[in-house]
Motif scaffolding. Structure first.
Motif, PDB file in Angstrom:
ATOM      1  N   GLU A 297       8.349  -9.634   8.939  1.00  0.00           N
ATOM      2  CA  GLU A 297       7.709 -10.494   7.933  1.00  0.00           C
ATOM      3  C   GLU A 297       6.720  -9.677   7.144  1.00  0.00           C
ATOM      4  OE1 GLU A 297       6.346 -14.294   9.296  1.00  0.00           O
ATOM      5  OE2 GLU A 297       7.728 -14.237  10.989  1.00  0.00           O
TER       6      GLU A 297
ATOM      7  N   THR B  79      22.819  -7.493   5.440  1.00  0.00           N
ATOM      8  CA  THR B  79      21.508  -8.127   5.415  1.00  0.00           C
ATOM      9  C   THR B  79      21.724  -9.630   5.455  1.00  0.00           C
ATOM     10  OG1 THR B  79      20.576  -6.306   4.143  1.00  0.00           O
ATOM     11  CG2 THR B  79      19.348  -8.383   4.147  1.00  0.00           C
ATOM     12  N   ALA B  80      21.141 -10.279   6.457  1.00  0.00           N
ATOM     13  CA  ALA B  80      21.242 -11.731   6.625  1.00  0.00           C
ATOM     14  C   ALA B  80      19.831 -12.315   6.565  1.00  0.00           C
ATOM     15  CB  ALA B  80      21.898 -12.045   7.966  1.00  0.00           C
ATOM     16  N   SER B  81      19.732 -13.626   6.557  1.00  0.00           N
ATOM     17  CA  SER B  81      18.424 -14.273   6.464  1.00  0.00           C
ATOM     18  C   SER B  81      17.517 -13.915   7.636  1.00  0.00           C
ATOM     19  CB  SER B  81      18.593 -15.790   6.378  1.00  0.00           C
ATOM     20  OG  SER B  81      19.244 -16.265   7.541  1.00  0.00           O
ATOM     21  N   HIS B  82      18.092 -13.605   8.786  1.00  0.00           N
ATOM     22  CA  HIS B  82      17.300 -13.307   9.975  1.00  0.00           C
ATOM     23  C   HIS B  82      17.047 -11.809  10.164  1.00  0.00           C
ATOM     24  CE1 HIS B  82      21.563 -13.350  11.111  1.00  0.00           C
ATOM     25  NE2 HIS B  82      21.239 -12.309  11.844  1.00  0.00           N
TER      26      HIS B  82
END
Length: 131
Positions: A128, A103-106
């Protein structure tokens, strides 16, 4: 054009491979499209949104300059609609990701390699939350 400006109008990524047909077959299956243009045993291009990926067979007297044990800092990042389906595709092709989904910020991503060991990062954009 100002001094120091390259004046670049287009860019694309190239992969050199002595296993040309294997790599072209891999990307044909992975991307779900044929190469165009395609020159048997020499050159192939895949056109993706925002990227042109070219694959070529280096000339025998130049092959050594393209040998590397890893892809170094270069990664081919591909955004996918369904990461689970993309992982299944890589696995079916015989190149399953060696590690877990991260899991990354993007969004969620997974690392994999093509038949020549070039690093791939496949990621699915984070959705989002509804406001």
């Amino acid at each position: 054009m100002t001094t120091g400006s390259l004046g670049c109008t287009s860019a694309f990524v190239t992969l050199a491979s002595e296993r040309f047909e294997d790599i072209v077959a891999f990307y044909t299956a992975l991307l779900g499209q044929g190469a165009e243009p395609y020159q048997r045993d020499r050159y192939a291009e895949f056109w993706l949104p925002g990227l042109r990926l070219a694959i070529f067979r280096p000339k025998p007297d130049q092959a050594d300059r393209f040998h590397a044990p890893t892809s170094g800092a270069m990664s081919l990042c591909l955004e996918v609609v369904d990461l689970t389906a993309a992982i299944a595709c890589l696995t079916d092709l015989g190149y399953p990701p060696p590690g877990p989904v991260l899991t990354a910020s993007h969004g969620r991503e997974v690392y994999a390699c093509d038949p020549d060991g070039n690093r791939l990062i496949l990621y699915q954009r984070a959705t989002e939350p509804a406001k």
